[in-house]
Design an enzyme around this catalytic site. Structure first.
Site, PDB file in Angstrom:
ATOM      1  N   GLU A 177      -4.502  -2.567  -3.809  1.00 49.74           N
ATOM      2  CA  GLU A 177      -5.951  -2.400  -3.613  1.00 49.74           C
ATOM      3  C   GLU A 177      -6.481  -1.232  -4.445  1.00 49.74           C
ATOM      4  O   GLU A 177      -7.091  -0.282  -3.927  1.00 49.74           O
ATOM      5  CB  GLU A 177      -6.286  -2.235  -2.117  1.00 49.74           C
ATOM      6  CG  GLU A 177      -5.942  -3.489  -1.335  1.00 49.74           C
ATOM      7  CD  GLU A 177      -6.525  -3.584   0.072  1.00 49.74           C
ATOM      8  OE1 GLU A 177      -7.084  -2.588   0.573  1.00 49.74           O
ATOM      9  OE2 GLU A 177      -6.413  -4.672   0.671  1.00 49.74           O
ATOM     10  N   GLU A 308      -1.763 -10.163   1.078  1.00 49.14           N
ATOM     11  CA  GLU A 308      -2.195  -9.749   2.420  1.00 49.14           C
ATOM     12  C   GLU A 308      -3.163 -10.793   2.949  1.00 49.14           C
ATOM     13  O   GLU A 308      -4.177 -11.077   2.308  1.00 49.14           O
ATOM     14  CB  GLU A 308      -2.874  -8.377   2.391  1.00 49.14           C
ATOM     15  CG  GLU A 308      -1.893  -7.240   2.125  1.00 49.14           C
ATOM     16  CD  GLU A 308      -2.513  -5.856   2.236  1.00 49.14           C
ATOM     17  OE1 GLU A 308      -3.503  -5.690   2.978  1.00 49.14           O
ATOM     18  OE2 GLU A 308      -1.993  -4.945   1.556  1.00 49.14           O
TER      19      GLU A 308
END
Ligand code: AHR
Length: 509
Positions: A177, A308
């Site tokens: 991220e 994820e």
């Protein structure tokens, strides 16, 4: 209640792309009680363990054929300095886990413990390196430490810490991220960083790295496009560069807001349908990112990795808000079964997916009781188990000449029946979900190009969508034999009760 009859055609003799087993991957972060108290209890624990790793957790996960495990984060990965987690445990420096609960991390679970866990599980390791606050040298050294044979500075260090032979580590994440907790970078900035880090993560000997660049959040297609441009070329002239083999994306099912995501067990039917609409969005998002990738890489050489995914609810009352501990109901199971149907359909581009997270955090497979240590298998666990036959199987397309029933949910429409099928080693597995909470469905399977024998079926459902398993009553939501599958002239008729997940298995005649 009205039965909804749904005709579905499956050509048993037309195998499609292979569904990678890695679509059934997992994720374990240093977050809350996932590692400590989940996987790892320490060697002095009364709970049976091997080198501190809980053996009951390992046994339960082995039954899923868990193909890979991503570690150490998540957001934690970009603050993790791997050298703090090697050597004698009592001499390992501690740190503060600022992302997750502001608690002290003693680094007792580090590289060697993680690799031992993967060996016990029979799973491939997927390591997320630190781009956000680490250095290129640090990551490069980690790869050398893990995978190089012969003699070198990192090999000598590994041997001094008790491991003679190198490990095989194929999957390597270049940060996490990067648009957020991984450094708040722009796509251009991150792409430049990923090129640098990816370059110095070397293939040592036979260990060929599969480098996964930190990809987009949800529908940030511009991020994907920037990374694809950086990988080289456009369309048919595209030559993926050697420093990245795949890029990732993240998508969580959150029907509420970040401030109030909704409760894991206290919800009504409206909340349930809104959840399923959000879950179904994963199809639109994978399709969108794949379409961008197709423009640059029509040959589909670059992998898409959803590393994820899963439901994200408000934490359980009385638990640390930074520990992301949530219960898991039949609703979560149906979110999972819907995701797998989507993943299977995207098997050509989607090469890996990792549910967040395996034990005690978010949409977990296993919950452990902090007091007694008792282990509970969640409804989501059972979907992974019932679906494991799809791993490395060839997709069988399902054609739906009359479409599927749907229902209005606010301004959206939710298709309420979801299915996928595959074949492997002479066996066929068909997964069917009825997402409707009020209407049953009957699926008329028209099986062409072959026939099935030795047909068996299992069902996962319960009286209420809120039903979940606890240490006191661990089997409320668990698979049972499903009797409502009938042979017909052209195939099978499968009855799906309300809010149910059914698998049908058979041998190709
Ligand atoms: O899975 C929990 C967190 O969600 C991860 O650490 C992060 O990558 C994501 O935002």
């Amino acid at each position: 209640m009205t039965d909804q009859a749904v005709p579905a055609i499956i050509n048993l003799d037309v195998p499609g792309p292979v569904i990678s087993r890695h679509l059934y991957g997992h994720f374990a972060e240093h977050l809350g009680r996932c590692i400590y108290d989940g996987f790892y209890v320490g060697e002095d624990s009364d709970i049976p363990n091997a080198g501190g790793i809980r053996l009951d957790v390992v046994e339960a996960l082995r039954a899923l054929n868990i193909p890979n495990l991503r570690w150490p984060g998540g957001c934690f990965a970009d603050e993790y300095h791997w050298m703090d987690g090697i050597g004698p445990r009592d001499r390992r420096p501690a740190m503060v886990n600022t992302h997750w609960g502001n608690v002290e991390e003693n680094n007792h679970f580090g590289t060697h413990e993680f690799m031992a866990l993967c060996e016990l599980l029979g799973a491939e390791p997927y390591i997320s390196g630190n781009v956000g606050s680490g250095t290129v040298r640090e990551m490069s050294d980690w790869v050398e430490y893990l995978t190089r044979e012969g003699d070198s500075p990192m090999v000598r260090l590994r041997k001094a810490n008790g491991r003679e032979e190198p490990w095989r580590v194929r999957f390597w994440g270049l940060g996490n991220e990067a648009w957020g907790c991984g450094g708040h970078m722009s796509a251009e900035q991150y792409a430049a960083e990923a090129r640098r880090f990816g370059t110095y993560c070397r293939d040592h000997g036979e260990n060929k790295l599969y480098r996964i660049a930190a990809g987009a959040n949800s529908d940030d297609y511009a991020w994907t496009e920037t990374l694809m441009k950086q990988l080289g070329g456009l369309g048919c002239a595209y030559r993926p560069a050697a420093f990245m083999q795949a890029l990732s994306m993240h998508y969580y099912t959150i029907p509420g807001t970040w401030q109030d995501k909704g409760d894991a067990t206290v919800f009504d039917t409206g909340d349930y349908y809104r959840t399923m609409v959000q879950a179904a969005r994963v199809d639109e998002l994978i399709t969108g990112h794949s379409a961008v990738m197709d423009c640059y890489d029509p040959g589909r050489n670059v992998g898409l990795v959803l590393d994820e995914w899963g439901t994200w609810w408000n934490v359980e009352p009385g638990t640390n808000p930074g520990f992301l501990h949530q219960q898991n109901t039949l609703r979560d199971a149906l979110v999972a079964s819907l995701h797998f149907d989507v993943f299977h359909r995207h098997a050509e581009r989607l090469v890996m997916a990792n549910i967040a997270q395996t034990v005690n955090v978010l949409q977990a497979m296993i919950l452990t009781d902090p007091g007694s240590g008792a282990l509970v298998l969640t409804p989501t666990y059972h979907v992974f188990e019932m679906n494991k036959g799809h791993q490395d199987a060839a997709l069988l397309r399902i054609d739906l000449p009359a479409g599927v029933p749907d229902r209005a949910v606010d301004s959206a429409r939710l298709p309420t029946v979801s299915m996928s099928a595959s074949r492997k080693d002479g066996r066929v597995l068909i997964s069917l979900s009825n997402l409707d909470a009020a209407e049953t469905a009957d699926i008329e399977l028209d099986l062409r190009g072959g026939a099935l024998t030795e047909v068996s079926s299992r069902i996962l459902t319960s009286g209420g969508l809120q039903d979940h398993n606890t240490p006191e009553v661990p089997g409320i939501v668990a698979p049972r034999v499903h009797e409502h599958v009938k042979e017909t002239a052209s195939g099978l008729r499968v009855h799906l009760p309300v809010h149910s997940f059914v698998t049908v298995e058979g041998r190709l005649a």
